[in-house]
Design a protein around this motif. Structure first.
Motif, mmCIF file in Angstrom:
data_model
loop_
_atom_site.group_PDB
_atom_site.id
_atom_site.type_symbol
_atom_site.label_atom_id
_atom_site.label_comp_id
_atom_site.label_asym_id
_atom_site.label_seq_id
_atom_site.Cartn_x
_atom_site.Cartn_y
_atom_site.Cartn_z
ATOM 1 N N ALA A 53 0.831 -1.205 0.000
ATOM 2 C CA ALA A 53 0.000 0.000 0.000
ATOM 3 C C ALA A 53 0.861 1.250 0.000
ATOM 4 C CB ALA A 53 -0.925 -0.016 1.210
ATOM 5 N N ARG A 54 1.889 1.270 0.825
ATOM 6 C CA ARG A 54 2.764 2.443 0.881
ATOM 7 C C ARG A 54 3.480 2.676 -0.441
ATOM 8 N NH1 ARG A 54 4.561 0.001 5.669
ATOM 9 N NH2 ARG A 54 6.582 -0.353 4.664
ATOM 10 N N ALA A 55 3.771 1.609 -1.168
ATOM 11 C CA ALA A 55 4.489 1.742 -2.439
ATOM 12 C C ALA A 55 3.712 2.580 -3.441
ATOM 13 C CB ALA A 55 4.777 0.359 -3.020
ATOM 14 N N MET A 56 2.397 2.634 -3.314
ATOM 15 C CA MET A 56 1.606 3.412 -4.268
ATOM 16 C C MET A 56 1.944 4.897 -4.205
ATOM 17 S SD MET A 56 -2.168 1.656 -4.352
ATOM 18 C CE MET A 56 -2.538 2.449 -5.911
ATOM 19 N N GLY A 57 2.469 5.347 -3.086
ATOM 20 C CA GLY A 57 2.874 6.739 -2.996
ATOM 21 C C GLY A 57 4.015 7.095 -3.915
ATOM 22 N N TRP A 58 4.781 6.083 -4.335
ATOM 23 C CA TRP A 58 5.933 6.300 -5.209
ATOM 24 C C TRP A 58 5.617 6.021 -6.676
ATOM 25 C CZ3 TRP A 58 10.097 8.532 -3.019
ATOM 26 C CH2 TRP A 58 10.175 8.474 -1.621
ATOM 27 N N PHE A 59 4.386 5.640 -6.977
ATOM 28 C CA PHE A 59 4.018 5.343 -8.355
ATOM 29 C C PHE A 59 4.281 6.505 -9.314
ATOM 30 C CE2 PHE A 59 0.831 1.544 -8.060
ATOM 31 C CZ PHE A 59 1.821 0.797 -7.451
ATOM 32 N N PRO A 60 3.966 7.765 -8.944
ATOM 33 C CA PRO A 60 4.196 8.848 -9.910
ATOM 34 C C PRO A 60 5.664 9.012 -10.310
ATOM 35 C CG PRO A 60 2.668 9.550 -8.214
ATOM 36 C CD PRO A 60 3.220 8.235 -7.759
ATOM 37 N N LEU A 61 6.581 8.847 -9.370
ATOM 38 C CA LEU A 61 7.996 8.986 -9.713
ATOM 39 C C LEU A 61 8.445 7.856 -10.632
ATOM 40 C CD1 LEU A 61 9.573 10.204 -6.351
ATOM 41 C CD2 LEU A 61 8.808 11.545 -8.318
ATOM 42 N N VAL A 62 7.965 6.653 -10.371
ATOM 43 C CA VAL A 62 8.272 5.549 -11.279
ATOM 44 C C VAL A 62 7.643 5.818 -12.642
ATOM 45 C CG1 VAL A 62 8.028 3.075 -11.685
ATOM 46 C CG2 VAL A 62 8.460 3.911 -9.379
ATOM 47 N N GLY A 63 6.425 6.333 -12.650
ATOM 48 C CA GLY A 63 5.770 6.668 -13.918
ATOM 49 C C GLY A 63 6.537 7.713 -14.701
ATOM 50 N N ALA A 64 7.133 8.684 -14.000
ATOM 51 C CA ALA A 64 7.940 9.697 -14.689
ATOM 52 C C ALA A 64 9.152 9.063 -15.358
ATOM 53 C CB ALA A 64 8.383 10.766 -13.697
ATOM 54 N N LEU A 65 9.777 8.102 -14.680
ATOM 55 C CA LEU A 65 10.924 7.407 -15.282
ATOM 56 C C LEU A 65 10.501 6.618 -16.523
ATOM 57 C CD1 LEU A 65 12.730 6.086 -12.069
ATOM 58 C CD2 LEU A 65 13.377 8.031 -13.508
ATOM 59 N N ILE A 66 9.343 5.972 -16.441
ATOM 60 C CA ILE A 66 8.823 5.240 -17.601
ATOM 61 C C ILE A 66 8.561 6.196 -18.755
ATOM 62 C CG2 ILE A 66 6.882 3.860 -18.447
ATOM 63 C CD1 ILE A 66 6.621 2.781 -15.541
ATOM 64 N N GLY A 67 7.954 7.342 -18.447
ATOM 65 C CA GLY A 67 7.688 8.330 -19.477
ATOM 66 C C GLY A 67 8.962 8.884 -20.094
ATOM 67 N N LEU A 68 9.996 9.110 -19.276
ATOM 68 C CA LEU A 68 11.271 9.601 -19.806
ATOM 69 C C LEU A 68 11.903 8.585 -20.748
ATOM 70 C CD1 LEU A 68 12.885 11.347 -16.712
ATOM 71 C CD2 LEU A 68 12.133 12.433 -18.854
ATOM 72 N N ALA A 69 11.763 7.302 -20.431
ATOM 73 C CA ALA A 69 12.288 6.275 -21.333
ATOM 74 C C ALA A 69 11.586 6.344 -22.681
ATOM 75 C CB ALA A 69 12.117 4.890 -20.709
ATOM 76 N N GLY A 70 10.264 6.498 -22.656
ATOM 77 C CA GLY A 70 9.537 6.658 -23.906
ATOM 78 C C GLY A 70 9.926 7.937 -24.627
ATOM 79 N N GLY A 71 10.164 9.016 -23.868
ATOM 80 C CA GLY A 71 10.581 10.272 -24.468
ATOM 81 C C GLY A 71 11.929 10.162 -25.158
ATOM 82 N N ALA A 72 12.840 9.382 -24.556
ATOM 83 C CA ALA A 72 14.146 9.182 -25.181
ATOM 84 C C ALA A 72 14.003 8.479 -26.528
ATOM 85 C CB ALA A 72 15.047 8.376 -24.246
#
Length: 273
Positions: A53-72
């Protein structure tokens, strides 16, 4: 100055367990991506209590990394003089490869269940079926098509920023969804995590907003509004259809929110470019 007690010969001090936040962030990365990560220690005892449950608080930062990979990938496609739509599709393919299609799978299951089930139990049964039906296929086609078309309308720097922001914003409302709705099933990961603490919801919202503000500047506010409205719409639909949330509902909410963010940014930035 306090005197440390003598240690027995050959004795060593036990290593301190890593702080909760490192375990929670690592768990978010493991859950949302296929990245091979070294273990940060055993996830047991107090660390395991509420960690998913606590890990969900970090989902946006992981999502940003995923998005940056797609951006690259999008930027590399532009350097190779590929058409914008081809670059956008390659960028989305990179994010799918990184996540293992986790959210797309959830969106397809929700579309099949909500579209083909006669009642709540039948909808949940269809959602648990690994096979993909016509509603699921159409959901995937529209999800990829809409996101790719919106992304292709943006210039390269804006597209990279948009993917990072969309990756974060599309996941920042998932913790709020988990707190507002009850699990639709008595078993499964969604039921096991329990009700999220408000601190987790706030961490997710603040981190998502921070990423969007850094990446987008002024357009961050309408992008945030689009993401939260999309998650709220999926939450309302899930409440009406199955009476709560499941892991698949989270995936569907992420997909709809990401599409809403990219469409908003393509309208605001793409039209002005």
């Amino acid at each position: 100055m306090p005197i440390m007690p003598d240690m027995p010969d050959g004795a060593t001090t036990a290593p301190l367990p890593p702080p909760h936040w490192t375990q929670d962030a690592a768990l978010a990365l493991v859950f949302l991506t296929r990245l091979p990560l070294p273990a940060l220690g055993p996830l047991d005892g107090p660390l395991a209590d509420g960690a998913p449950a606590r890990a969900m608080g970090w989902f946006p930062l992981v999502g940003a990394l995923i998005g940056l990979a797609g951006g690259a990938v999008f930027a590399l496609a532009a350097l190779a003089h590929l058409p914008p739509l081809a670059g956008a599709l390659l960028a989305l393919a990179a994010t799918v490869r990184l996540t293992g299609g986790l959210h797309e799978d959830g969106a397809a299951d929700v579309a099949d269940g909500f579209g083909g089930g006669r009642d709540r139990l039948r909808k949940l049964e269809i959602m648990r079926d690994s096979r993909v039906g016509s509603y699921g296929v159409l959901a995937l086609v529209f999800s990829v098509g809409i996101r790719a078309a919106a992304l292709a309308a943006l210039p390269v720097p804006a597209a990279v920023a948009a993917l990072a922001a969309a990756g974060a914003l599309s996941r920042c409302g998932l913790a709020a969804l988990a707190r507002v709705l009850s699990p639709a099933r008595r078993d499964g990961l969604a039921a096991a995590q329990g009700k999220l603490a408000m601190a987790t919801v706030l961490l997710a919202l603040v981190s998502g907003i921070a990423v969007a503000a850094i990446a987008l500047g002024g357009p961050a506010l309408p992008a945030l509004a689009a993401a939260l409205l999309a998650v709220a719409a999926v939450a309302a639909l899930a409440r009406r259809q199955i009476g709560g949330h499941t892991g698949d509902v989270f995936g569907a909410a992420q997909q709809v929110a990401e599409a809403a963010v990219l469409l908003t940014l393509s309208a605001l930035i793409g039209a002005a470019a």
